[in-house]
Write a protein that holds these residues in place. Structure first.
Motif, PDB file in Angstrom:
ATOM      1  N   ALA A 222      41.537  40.965  38.778  1.00 51.40           N
ATOM      2  CA  ALA A 222      40.457  41.808  38.130  1.00 51.40           C
ATOM      3  C   ALA A 222      39.509  41.354  37.126  1.00 51.40           C
ATOM      4  O   ALA A 222      38.300  41.487  38.055  1.00 51.40           O
ATOM      5  CB  ALA A 222      40.838  42.899  37.865  1.00 51.40           C
ATOM      6  N   GLU A 223      39.786  41.094  36.691  1.00 51.68           N
ATOM      7  CA  GLU A 223      39.387  40.433  35.371  1.00 51.68           C
ATOM      8  C   GLU A 223      38.443  39.144  36.132  1.00 51.68           C
ATOM      9  O   GLU A 223      37.132  38.816  35.589  1.00 51.68           O
ATOM     10  CB  GLU A 223      39.835  40.065  34.227  1.00 51.68           C
ATOM     11  N   ARG A 224      38.824  38.584  36.297  1.00 54.59           N
ATOM     12  CA  ARG A 224      38.463  37.414  37.544  1.00 54.59           C
ATOM     13  C   ARG A 224      37.415  37.394  37.491  1.00 54.59           C
ATOM     14  O   ARG A 224      36.625  36.900  37.974  1.00 54.59           O
ATOM     15  CB  ARG A 224      39.478  36.147  37.554  1.00 54.59           C
ATOM     16  N   LEU A 225      37.751  38.098  38.851  1.00 58.80           N
ATOM     17  CA  LEU A 225      37.033  38.842  40.109  1.00 58.80           C
ATOM     18  C   LEU A 225      35.014  39.175  38.817  1.00 58.80           C
ATOM     19  O   LEU A 225      34.542  39.597  39.315  1.00 58.80           O
ATOM     20  CB  LEU A 225      37.459  39.856  40.787  1.00 58.80           C
ATOM     21  N   PHE A 226      35.545  40.237  38.109  1.00 56.58           N
ATOM     22  CA  PHE A 226      34.321  40.892  37.050  1.00 56.58           C
ATOM     23  C   PHE A 226      33.350  39.884  36.834  1.00 56.58           C
ATOM     24  O   PHE A 226      32.219  39.381  36.370  1.00 56.58           O
ATOM     25  CB  PHE A 226      34.983  42.019  36.461  1.00 56.58           C
ATOM     26  N   ILE A 227      34.308  38.608  35.991  1.00 56.76           N
ATOM     27  CA  ILE A 227      33.677  37.541  35.662  1.00 56.76           C
ATOM     28  C   ILE A 227      33.454  37.173  36.194  1.00 56.76           C
ATOM     29  O   ILE A 227      32.013  36.444  35.792  1.00 56.76           O
ATOM     30  CB  ILE A 227      34.905  36.871  34.423  1.00 56.76           C
ATOM     31  N   GLU A 228      33.596  36.545  37.782  1.00 58.40           N
ATOM     32  CA  GLU A 228      32.967  35.695  38.371  1.00 58.40           C
ATOM     33  C   GLU A 228      31.546  36.196  39.434  1.00 58.40           C
ATOM     34  O   GLU A 228      30.558  36.499  39.745  1.00 58.40           O
ATOM     35  CB  GLU A 228      33.561  35.472  39.752  1.00 58.40           C
ATOM     36  N   LYS A 229      31.455  37.950  39.037  1.00 61.44           N
ATOM     37  CA  LYS A 229      30.320  39.059  39.173  1.00 61.44           C
ATOM     38  C   LYS A 229      29.558  38.714  38.444  1.00 61.44           C
ATOM     39  O   LYS A 229      28.269  39.468  38.251  1.00 61.44           O
ATOM     40  CB  LYS A 229      31.045  40.546  39.885  1.00 61.44           C
ATOM     41  N   GLY A 230      29.668  37.914  36.784  1.00 64.79           N
ATOM     42  CA  GLY A 230      28.713  38.449  35.916  1.00 64.79           C
ATOM     43  C   GLY A 230      28.509  39.364  34.874  1.00 64.79           C
ATOM     44  O   GLY A 230      27.950  39.280  34.256  1.00 64.79           O
ATOM     45  N   CYS A 231      30.218  40.373  34.686  1.00 66.28           N
ATOM     46  CA  CYS A 231      30.079  40.999  34.129  1.00 66.28           C
ATOM     47  C   CYS A 231      30.728  39.976  32.631  1.00 66.28           C
ATOM     48  O   CYS A 231      31.640  38.773  32.414  1.00 66.28           O
ATOM     49  CB  CYS A 231      31.103  41.987  34.571  1.00 66.28           C
ATOM     50  N   ARG A 232      30.218  40.995  31.362  1.00 73.09           N
ATOM     51  CA  ARG A 232      30.848  39.830  30.254  1.00 73.09           C
ATOM     52  C   ARG A 232      31.741  40.694  28.912  1.00 73.09           C
ATOM     53  O   ARG A 232      31.276  40.417  28.351  1.00 73.09           O
ATOM     54  CB  ARG A 232      29.235  39.005  29.523  1.00 73.09           C
ATOM     55  N   LYS A 233      31.083  41.795  29.360  1.00 75.07           N
ATOM     56  CA  LYS A 233      31.848  42.918  28.468  1.00 75.07           C
ATOM     57  C   LYS A 233      33.396  43.610  29.494  1.00 75.07           C
ATOM     58  O   LYS A 233      33.050  44.273  30.555  1.00 75.07           O
ATOM     59  CB  LYS A 233      31.199  43.810  27.985  1.00 75.07           C
ATOM     60  N   SER A 234      33.904  43.666  28.508  1.00 80.47           N
ATOM     61  CA  SER A 234      35.422  44.168  29.111  1.00 80.47           C
ATOM     62  C   SER A 234      35.946  45.191  28.646  1.00 80.47           C
ATOM     63  O   SER A 234      35.598  45.624  27.784  1.00 80.47           O
ATOM     64  CB  SER A 234      35.958  43.038  29.636  1.00 80.47           C
ATOM     65  N   ALA A 235      36.686  45.896  29.266  1.00 77.98           N
ATOM     66  CA  ALA A 235      37.293  47.440  28.252  1.00 77.98           C
ATOM     67  C   ALA A 235      38.196  47.831  29.617  1.00 77.98           C
ATOM     68  O   ALA A 235      38.388  47.964  30.463  1.00 77.98           O
ATOM     69  CB  ALA A 235      36.103  48.764  28.231  1.00 77.98           C
ATOM     70  N   PHE A 236      39.297  47.889  28.045  1.00 75.58           N
ATOM     71  CA  PHE A 236      40.739  48.001  29.266  1.00 75.58           C
ATOM     72  C   PHE A 236      41.185  49.227  28.518  1.00 75.58           C
ATOM     73  O   PHE A 236      40.922  49.817  27.348  1.00 75.58           O
ATOM     74  CB  PHE A 236      42.009  47.394  28.178  1.00 75.58           C
ATOM     75  N   LEU A 237      40.925  50.619  29.596  1.00 75.28           N
ATOM     76  CA  LEU A 237      41.405  51.698  29.303  1.00 75.28           C
ATOM     77  C   LEU A 237      43.014  52.431  29.910  1.00 75.28           C
ATOM     78  O   LEU A 237      43.005  51.534  30.821  1.00 75.28           O
ATOM     79  CB  LEU A 237      40.919  53.167  30.067  1.00 75.28           C
ATOM     80  N   TYR A 238      44.264  52.582  28.892  1.00 74.88           N
ATOM     81  CA  TYR A 238      45.621  52.822  29.239  1.00 74.88           C
ATOM     82  C   TYR A 238      46.313  54.531  28.373  1.00 74.88           C
ATOM     83  O   TYR A 238      46.265  54.437  27.747  1.00 74.88           O
ATOM     84  CB  TYR A 238      46.383  51.895  28.972  1.00 74.88           C
ATOM     85  N   ALA A 239      46.989  54.565  29.386  1.00 70.25           N
ATOM     86  CA  ALA A 239      47.441  55.725  28.939  1.00 70.25           C
ATOM     87  C   ALA A 239      48.885  55.730  28.817  1.00 70.25           C
ATOM     88  O   ALA A 239      49.508  55.669  29.191  1.00 70.25           O
ATOM     89  CB  ALA A 239      47.347  57.215  30.023  1.00 70.25           C
ATOM     90  N   GLU A 240      49.598  56.470  27.662  1.00 69.44           N
ATOM     91  CA  GLU A 240      51.039  56.385  27.208  1.00 69.44           C
ATOM     92  C   GLU A 240      51.322  57.860  26.603  1.00 69.44           C
ATOM     93  O   GLU A 240      50.219  58.527  26.295  1.00 69.44           O
ATOM     94  CB  GLU A 240      52.047  55.522  26.832  1.00 69.44           C
ATOM     95  N   PHE A 241      52.592  57.827  26.766  1.00 69.94           N
ATOM     96  CA  PHE A 241      52.883  59.028  25.621  1.00 69.94           C
ATOM     97  C   PHE A 241      53.173  59.019  24.194  1.00 69.94           C
ATOM     98  O   PHE A 241      52.595  58.471  23.663  1.00 69.94           O
ATOM     99  CB  PHE A 241      54.785  59.326  25.681  1.00 69.94           C
ATOM    100  N   GLY A 242      51.690  60.078  24.285  1.00 72.74           N
ATOM    101  CA  GLY A 242      50.817  60.218  23.123  1.00 72.74           C
ATOM    102  C   GLY A 242      50.037  59.757  22.953  1.00 72.74           C
ATOM    103  O   GLY A 242      49.493  60.190  22.354  1.00 72.74           O
TER     104      GLY A 242
END
Length: 59
Positions: free
Chosen positions: A30-50
């Motif tokens: 997914a990140e490779r595709l975003f970079i190929e499409k021109g995205c230069r800023k990324s964020a990763f949102l994840y959830a876990e217990f707590g």
């Protein structure tokens, strides 16, 4: 009765096929595709217990 059973991400028995996925490789692709499409800023949102977490970066 002839039934086909497939397990998703859980081993039920040796004779039942299992379908799994690779979250790490999915994220990399997914990140490779975003970079190929021109995205230069990324964020990763994840959830876990707590709580929920947000990681941001410029790549």
């Amino acid at each position: 009765m002839n039934l086909l059973i497939v397990s998703f991400d859980r081993r039920s028995a040796e004779n039942i096929p299992i379908v799994t996925y690779d979250n790490v490789m999915g994220g990399i692709l997914a990140e490779r595709l975003f970079i190929e499409k021109g995205c230069r800023k990324s964020a990763f949102l994840y959830a876990e217990f707590g709580g929920t977490h947000l990681l941001q970066g410029d790549y």
